[in-house]
Enzyme design. Structure first.
Site, PDB file in Angstrom:
ATOM      1  N   SER A   1       0.840  -1.192   0.000  1.00 20.46           N
ATOM      2  CA  SER A   1       0.000   0.000   0.000  1.00 20.46           C
ATOM      3  C   SER A   1       0.882   1.251   0.000  1.00 20.46           C
ATOM      4  O   SER A   1       1.655   1.436  -0.941  1.00 20.46           O
ATOM      5  CB  SER A   1      -0.954  -0.054   1.200  1.00 20.46           C
ATOM      6  OG  SER A   1      -2.008   0.851   1.026  1.00 20.46           O
TER       7      SER A   1
ATOM      8  N   ASP B   1      -9.958  -5.685  -3.528  1.00 19.24           N
ATOM      9  CA  ASP B   1      -9.383  -4.702  -2.611  1.00 19.24           C
ATOM     10  C   ASP B   1     -10.380  -3.564  -2.412  1.00 19.24           C
ATOM     11  O   ASP B   1     -10.863  -2.975  -3.378  1.00 19.24           O
ATOM     12  CB  ASP B   1      -8.067  -4.188  -3.220  1.00 19.24           C
ATOM     13  CG  ASP B   1      -7.221  -3.400  -2.241  1.00 19.24           C
ATOM     14  OD1 ASP B   1      -7.777  -2.527  -1.541  1.00 19.24           O
ATOM     15  OD2 ASP B   1      -6.013  -3.651  -2.190  1.00 19.24           O
TER      16      ASP B   1
ATOM     17  N   HIS C   1      -7.344  -6.092   0.803  1.00 19.73           N
ATOM     18  CA  HIS C   1      -6.156  -5.286   1.123  1.00 19.73           C
ATOM     19  C   HIS C   1      -5.429  -5.785   2.374  1.00 19.73           C
ATOM     20  O   HIS C   1      -4.467  -5.161   2.809  1.00 19.73           O
ATOM     21  CB  HIS C   1      -6.601  -3.822   1.321  1.00 19.73           C
ATOM     22  CG  HIS C   1      -5.521  -2.807   1.114  1.00 19.73           C
ATOM     23  ND1 HIS C   1      -4.921  -2.586  -0.112  1.00 19.73           N
ATOM     24  CD2 HIS C   1      -4.911  -1.937   1.970  1.00 19.73           C
ATOM     25  CE1 HIS C   1      -4.013  -1.628   0.005  1.00 19.73           C
ATOM     26  NE2 HIS C   1      -3.984  -1.224   1.264  1.00 19.73           N
TER      27      HIS C   1
END
Lengths: 276, 276
Positions: free
Chosen positions: A146, A222, A254
């Site tokens: 991320s 996600d 995620h």
């Protein structure tokens, strides 16, 4: 440097250390997994940069990376995601300030005095770990998740000669065009968007790419797909003819359950480059 | 039953669920990893009982079990370690009350009204998961860590026909002779020590053993060795000629870094028994 903990793990040692960081002007904590092979001499190293809200501990505890790293004889460094402490500026939002350093050198008030994560990751922490531990500075690779995937990609494409390979799990791929990016780059670097371009993986891919192999994994379910913008990076990779594997995994989100599911592949990918 | 979360993980699903437990007289939460094979029919299951202070989440997040379970096509259930909530009795100590159910049916005040973890684990939760999920009740094995290793061993030796195999990481091995045991068994079961003997793995090993294979892993640098008393269980195993592997691992401590280091071995051990 102070030892906060050391636990035997897969034949090696999972340590947590703190040190007074000159660049961050505060104490900084990091995790380091050293495989058993480090007893005999310097080993290759993989940097793992974490995402928003994380400390050094999240990936160290949840990514299941150590077993694969032990198998390959590779060290892993888990840095923190920002400076921390009472005297360090912060924001009420989860995505700005402490836990959200975004791997840039802040130039703006109130952030500039501590938020120098780019220099901390590329300069001060490498200097410390290669001095204190059996880590080979000539065999480094980098990954992240991320915000940390953003950091890994932008750092690797900027320091072309340092890293043998780069990978990312669900990276923030085009921050100059996303609310995960515009807000933070504006706050840390100011409103002149020309200062942001060195911190956008898609723009860097269009401009120069990476001189080595790249692996990107993205979950198809996600919850942050609109903020991550993987399609922009995939387009830029294909346009540049970058040596890369971009994988879109149906159903994955995620979370660390996504990361751990594909960690074996990432460690093996980096091992190929580090030992190649 | 309520779905709290479901994350795709190693091709399967890591779920977290809550349900109103009649036996515990409160809502109970558990984690369940279901491998992809569960889409096609009932799969074998491994119970993972956690230790003091843990919830369902610790091992689910940190034990790195899902990848090996996925490889073997085995489900894993991660129950909570006690009843919880505002109306449930508790104690200031970390090792009594909520988070420390010790896998017994309490008979003493104030615990008896909720702390019925033995019956919850052997009766109510198996009934729920085999009804709601593709889990094969005829192929069950059990493991656990510390207090959960105690639970796994005592439950397996009591319900001889239910479990194909049993293992434990650093179990509380002789609680009737340890301060991790005497305190809790006294509080939950009262001062008549004849009521404790069914909840001591060493005494059960001396009395009857387990009709199947057993695997025990213990860290040699475990900070709680004096409380765990692995030597008592090792002696009883050898005396009984129990089919067992007892491993003492130099340098490992009581943490999840120890557990994750040997999780592959435990899952493979149980898979041999479940598919044998």
């Amino acid at each position: 440097m102070e030892i906060l903990s050391e636990n035997k793990c897969f034949g090696g040692v999972q340590g947590v250390y703190s040190h007074m960081s000159k660049i961050s002007a505060c104490d900084m904590t990091f995790g380091l997994f050293l495989p058993a092979e480090a007893d005999d001499g310097p080993v290759p190293v993989l940097w793992y940069l974490s995402g928003l809200t994380c400390t050094h501990a999240n990936a160290m505890d949840k990514s299941a990376a150590q077993g694969w790293a032990a198998e390959q004889g590779i060290a892993i460094i888990f840095p923190d995601t920002s400076p921390r402490g009472e005297g360090v500026a912060d924001d009420e939002a989860y995505d700005l300030g402490q836990g959200a350093g975004f791997y840039v050198n802040a130039t703006q008030s109130p952030w500039a005095s501590h938020f120098q994560m780019w220099n901390y990751i590329i300069d001060e922490l490498p200097g410390l770990v290669t001095k204190e531990f059996a880590i080979d500075p000539d065999r480094q690779s980098i990954t992240g998740h991320s915000m940390g995937g953003h950091g890994a990609l932008t750092i690797a494409m900027t320091l072309q000669d340092r890293f043998k390979s780069v990978s990312a799990f669900a990276p923030i791929a085009h921050p100059t065009m996303s609310e995960w990016g515009r807000k933070q780059l504006g706050a840390y670097l100011g409103s002149d968007e020309s200062k942001w371009v060195g911190h956008d993986a898609t723009l860097l891919m269009r401009d120069k790419g990476f001189d080595g192999p790249m692996l990107i994994d993205q979950g198809g379910s996600d919850q942050f797909l609109d903020l991550l913008m993987p399609e922009a990076l995939a387009h830029a990779i294909a346009e540049r003819r970058q040596e890369a594997v971009f994988r879109l995994h149906k159903g994955y989100d995620h979370s660390y359950f996504f990361i751990s599911s594909f960690m074996e592949d990432h460690i093996a990918f980096h091992a190929d480059a580090l030992y190649g």
